[in-house]
Motif scaffolding. Structure first.
Motif, PDB file in Angstrom:
ATOM      1  N   THR A  28       0.798  -1.234   0.000  1.00 39.69           N
ATOM      2  CA  THR A  28       0.000   0.000   0.000  1.00 39.69           C
ATOM      3  C   THR A  28       0.830   1.283   0.000  1.00 39.69           C
ATOM      4  N   PRO A  29       1.802   1.473   0.903  1.00 35.54           N
ATOM      5  CA  PRO A  29       2.567   2.716   0.807  1.00 35.54           C
ATOM      6  C   PRO A  29       3.472   2.761  -0.407  1.00 35.54           C
ATOM      7  N   VAL A  30       3.878   1.586  -0.884  1.00 34.27           N
ATOM      8  CA  VAL A  30       4.772   1.519  -2.041  1.00 34.27           C
ATOM      9  C   VAL A  30       4.083   2.051  -3.300  1.00 34.27           C
ATOM     10  N   MET A  31       2.781   1.829  -3.423  1.00 32.79           N
ATOM     11  CA  MET A  31       2.062   2.344  -4.590  1.00 32.79           C
ATOM     12  C   MET A  31       2.136   3.868  -4.655  1.00 32.79           C
ATOM     13  N   ALA A  32       1.942   4.519  -3.501  1.00 32.48           N
ATOM     14  CA  ALA A  32       2.023   5.979  -3.472  1.00 32.48           C
ATOM     15  C   ALA A  32       3.445   6.450  -3.738  1.00 32.48           C
ATOM     16  N   LEU A  33       4.423   5.763  -3.153  1.00 29.69           N
ATOM     17  CA  LEU A  33       5.821   6.150  -3.322  1.00 29.69           C
ATOM     18  C   LEU A  33       6.261   6.009  -4.781  1.00 29.69           C
ATOM     19  N   ALA A  34       5.981   4.855  -5.377  1.00 31.12           N
ATOM     20  CA  ALA A  34       6.417   4.622  -6.758  1.00 31.12           C
ATOM     21  C   ALA A  34       5.763   5.598  -7.717  1.00 31.12           C
ATOM     22  N   SER A  35       4.464   5.787  -7.579  1.00 29.72           N
ATOM     23  CA  SER A  35       3.746   6.693  -8.484  1.00 29.72           C
ATOM     24  C   SER A  35       4.281   8.112  -8.379  1.00 29.72           C
ATOM     25  N   SER A  36       4.523   8.570  -7.159  1.00 32.83           N
ATOM     26  CA  SER A  36       4.990   9.937  -6.944  1.00 32.83           C
ATOM     27  C   SER A  36       6.424  10.130  -7.442  1.00 32.83           C
ATOM     28  N   LEU A  37       7.308   9.207  -7.090  1.00 33.34           N
ATOM     29  CA  LEU A  37       8.715   9.355  -7.457  1.00 33.34           C
ATOM     30  C   LEU A  37       8.916   9.281  -8.970  1.00 33.34           C
ATOM     31  N   LEU A  38       8.209   8.381  -9.631  1.00 36.21           N
ATOM     32  CA  LEU A  38       8.367   8.254 -11.080  1.00 36.21           C
ATOM     33  C   LEU A  38       7.776   9.445 -11.824  1.00 36.21           C
ATOM     34  N   ALA A  39       6.648   9.959 -11.321  1.00 34.47           N
ATOM     35  CA  ALA A  39       6.024  11.110 -11.977  1.00 34.47           C
ATOM     36  C   ALA A  39       6.817  12.391 -11.735  1.00 34.47           C
ATOM     37  N   GLY A  40       7.431  12.488 -10.583  1.00 39.55           N
ATOM     38  CA  GLY A  40       8.096  13.737 -10.217  1.00 39.55           C
ATOM     39  C   GLY A  40       9.553  13.820 -10.591  1.00 39.55           C
ATOM     40  N   ASN A  41      10.155  12.701 -10.982  1.00 43.54           N
ATOM     41  CA  ASN A  41      11.576  12.709 -11.314  1.00 43.54           C
ATOM     42  C   ASN A  41      11.798  11.805 -12.520  1.00 43.54           C
ATOM     43  N   GLU A  42      11.942  12.413 -13.693  1.00 43.15           N
ATOM     44  CA  GLU A  42      12.044  11.636 -14.937  1.00 43.15           C
ATOM     45  C   GLU A  42      13.367  10.887 -15.055  1.00 43.15           C
ATOM     46  N   LYS A  43      14.291  11.135 -14.130  1.00 39.23           N
ATOM     47  CA  LYS A  43      15.568  10.422 -14.159  1.00 39.23           C
ATOM     48  C   LYS A  43      15.589   9.219 -13.214  1.00 39.23           C
ATOM     49  N   ALA A  44      14.616   9.132 -12.328  1.00 39.86           N
ATOM     50  CA  ALA A  44      14.607   8.074 -11.316  1.00 39.86           C
ATOM     51  C   ALA A  44      14.102   6.757 -11.896  1.00 39.86           C
ATOM     52  N   SER A  45      14.567   5.642 -11.319  1.00 37.50           N
ATOM     53  CA  SER A  45      14.061   4.319 -11.667  1.00 37.50           C
ATOM     54  C   SER A  45      13.610   3.623 -10.389  1.00 37.50           C
ATOM     55  N   PHE A  46      12.632   2.735 -10.535  1.00 40.64           N
ATOM     56  CA  PHE A  46      12.027   2.101  -9.362  1.00 40.64           C
ATOM     57  C   PHE A  46      11.828   0.614  -9.653  1.00 40.64           C
ATOM     58  N   THR A  47      12.361  -0.233  -8.786  1.00 42.48           N
ATOM     59  CA  THR A  47      12.198  -1.678  -8.905  1.00 42.48           C
ATOM     60  C   THR A  47      11.385  -2.187  -7.728  1.00 42.48           C
ATOM     61  N   LEU A  48      10.353  -2.967  -8.017  1.00 40.46           N
ATOM     62  CA  LEU A  48       9.493  -3.544  -6.992  1.00 40.46           C
ATOM     63  C   LEU A  48       9.640  -5.060  -6.977  1.00 40.46           C
ATOM     64  N   ILE A  49       9.971  -5.595  -5.812  1.00 47.38           N
ATOM     65  CA  ILE A  49       9.956  -7.042  -5.580  1.00 47.38           C
ATOM     66  C   ILE A  49       8.778  -7.291  -4.643  1.00 47.38           C
ATOM     67  N   TYR A  50       7.784  -8.017  -5.152  1.00 44.08           N
ATOM     68  CA  TYR A  50       6.509  -8.118  -4.451  1.00 44.08           C
ATOM     69  C   TYR A  50       6.154  -9.580  -4.200  1.00 44.08           C
ATOM     70  N   ALA A  51       6.076  -9.969  -2.929  1.00 49.54           N
ATOM     71  CA  ALA A  51       5.821 -11.352  -2.541  1.00 49.54           C
ATOM     72  C   ALA A  51       4.359 -11.555  -2.157  1.00 49.54           C
ATOM     73  N   ASN A  52       3.766 -12.616  -2.701  1.00 50.95           N
ATOM     74  CA  ASN A  52       2.398 -13.016  -2.374  1.00 50.95           C
ATOM     75  C   ASN A  52       2.298 -14.529  -2.444  1.00 50.95           C
ATOM     76  N   ARG A  53       1.141 -15.051  -2.049  1.00 49.06           N
ATOM     77  CA  ARG A  53       0.927 -16.490  -2.164  1.00 49.06           C
ATOM     78  C   ARG A  53       0.647 -16.879  -3.616  1.00 49.06           C
ATOM     79  N   THR A  54      -0.334 -16.219  -4.243  1.00 51.83           N
ATOM     80  CA  THR A  54      -0.698 -16.507  -5.632  1.00 51.83           C
ATOM     81  C   THR A  54      -0.980 -15.200  -6.352  1.00 51.83           C
ATOM     82  N   VAL A  55      -1.162 -15.273  -7.666  1.00 48.98           N
ATOM     83  CA  VAL A  55      -1.498 -14.079  -8.445  1.00 48.98           C
ATOM     84  C   VAL A  55      -2.809 -13.471  -7.952  1.00 48.98           C
ATOM     85  N   ALA A  56      -3.737 -14.324  -7.545  1.00 46.66           N
ATOM     86  CA  ALA A  56      -5.046 -13.834  -7.074  1.00 46.66           C
ATOM     87  C   ALA A  56      -4.937 -12.996  -5.811  1.00 46.66           C
TER      88      ALA A  56
END
Length: 370
Positions: free
Chosen positions: A136-164
């Protein structure tokens, strides 16, 4: 426009009634709740991506409080949280089964230090490792950082049980489409096989080292965000420590259901406790001071004792995670059982978590106003 990196000045934490503007199903057991913010409260609910709010309501006659991260970029009109149902979770089950648009809940103004410190306009490489509702906080962080800084890159490693079980699946895909070459995501599924072994099974020490080797070499990463259960966060922090990554570049946040019995709940003292030796706790809130006594032989937390005097003393999770109850210790000493919220500079400045602190001297004073 570069995203704001400085949080609003520390405000008096208090609950405000907000109307549920919408509820959106994310997975079978999780939803996004949007609260409408009226014009007169827009300043109170200004926030920086990565911060969180406390939510309060009465369920079956019991005052229930939970802390949730804000999951969207600030727009001045709404605040949004993601809620995942947990087995036996009082509030999360209420949200899934009974909460409807138009209802009113008490929401505390935003707070928290799980925010980005990288300067705007720099070619910063940012990594988030999240599990379950830790997204949840990562969604706000990634969206804001990528929109506000065209030079920044963001990698997300996201763990769950299944795709669902993946919360914000469509929004994550949208970020990939919107920022090709600057945003990438690696889904790790513990109960669903994937073509690459690296992305199948739980994230343990061995898998994490392989992720460091092949996906996110720590030596080239400028900022880390870790959000999930304690086991995963500790695993990542220890691994980054082993790679000599400066802890100032590693931000972490835990999620908790808050459904275990709270040691910070005010209780009625027995006659024997009242007659026995006492310790004094003085606290300052909203410019007013009050003093309460607590048994020396079985002292309560500072928060529990203060709540017997004033019901508006700020707190949310009561588990040492959210930091809502923090105050400056101005006299005496306390023993703090757990701390998953205070940064090293806050501890150095004298802050304690009053939900975890019991007095170890005959007189203790704390200041919630600082």
């Amino acid at each position: 426009m570069a995203p704001a990196t400085d949080a609003p000045a520390r405000r008096r934490l208090k609950f405000h009634p907000l109307t549920v503007a919408g509820i959106r199903q994310l997975t079978a057991d999780s939803v996004e709740i949007a609260f409408a913010v009226p014009p007169e409260l827009q300043d109170e609910f200004s926030y920086v991506p990565g911060q969180h709010v406390a939510v309060r309501t009465t369920i079956d006659g019991v005052d229930v409080r939970r802390s949730y991260s804000l999951c969207a970029v600030p727009d001045g009109r709404t605040v949004k949280i993601g809620v995942k149902e947990t087995p036996g979770g009082i509030f999360s089950s209420f949200v899934q089964d009974k909460l409807e648009p138009g209802a009113t809940l008490e929401v505390m103004n935003p707070q928290g230090t799980f925010t980005s410190h990288v300067p705007g306009g720099t070619a910063a490489r940012i990594v988030a490792i999240a599990a379950g509702s830790g997204i949840t906080p990562v969604m706000a962080l990634a969206s804001s950082l990528l929109a506000g800084n065209e030079k920044a890159s963001f990698t997300l490693i996201y763990a769950n049980r299944t795709v669902a079980d993946v919360m914000f699946l469509e929004e994550i895909a949208d970020l990939k489409d919107l920022y090709p070459g600057r945003f990438d995501v690696h889904h790790v599924l513990s109960r669903e096989g994937r073509s690459a072994d690296l992305y199948s099974g739980r994230i343990d020490g061995e898998k994490l080292e392989r992720l460091f080797e092949y996906i996110v070499p720590p030596e080239i990463i400028d900022e880390w965000f870790l959000c999930g259960p304690l086991e995963l966060v500790d695993l990542c922090r220890d691994a980054l420590d082993g790679r000599d990554v400066d802890r100032s570049r590693v931000h972490f946040e835990l999620f908790t259901t808050g459904d275990s019995p709270s040691r910070s709940a005010p209780r009625k003292l027995t006659k024997e406790e009242i007659k026995g030796p006492q310790r004094q706790i003085t606290f300052r809130l909203d410019g007013r001071s009050a003093t309460v006594e607590t048994p020396a032989e079985a002292p309560e937390t500072v928060l529990a004792a203060a709540l017997r005097s004033r019901s508006d003393v700020p707190f949310a999770c009561a588990g040492g995670v959210c930091g809502t109850c923090k105050a400056v210790l101005t006299k005496g000493n306390v023993s703090m059982a757990d701390n998953f919220a205070l940064e090293p500079d806050e501890i150095e400045a004298g802050y304690v978590l009053t939900c975890q602190s019991t007095p170890t001297t005959d007189a203790v004073e704390v200041d919630y106003d600082r």
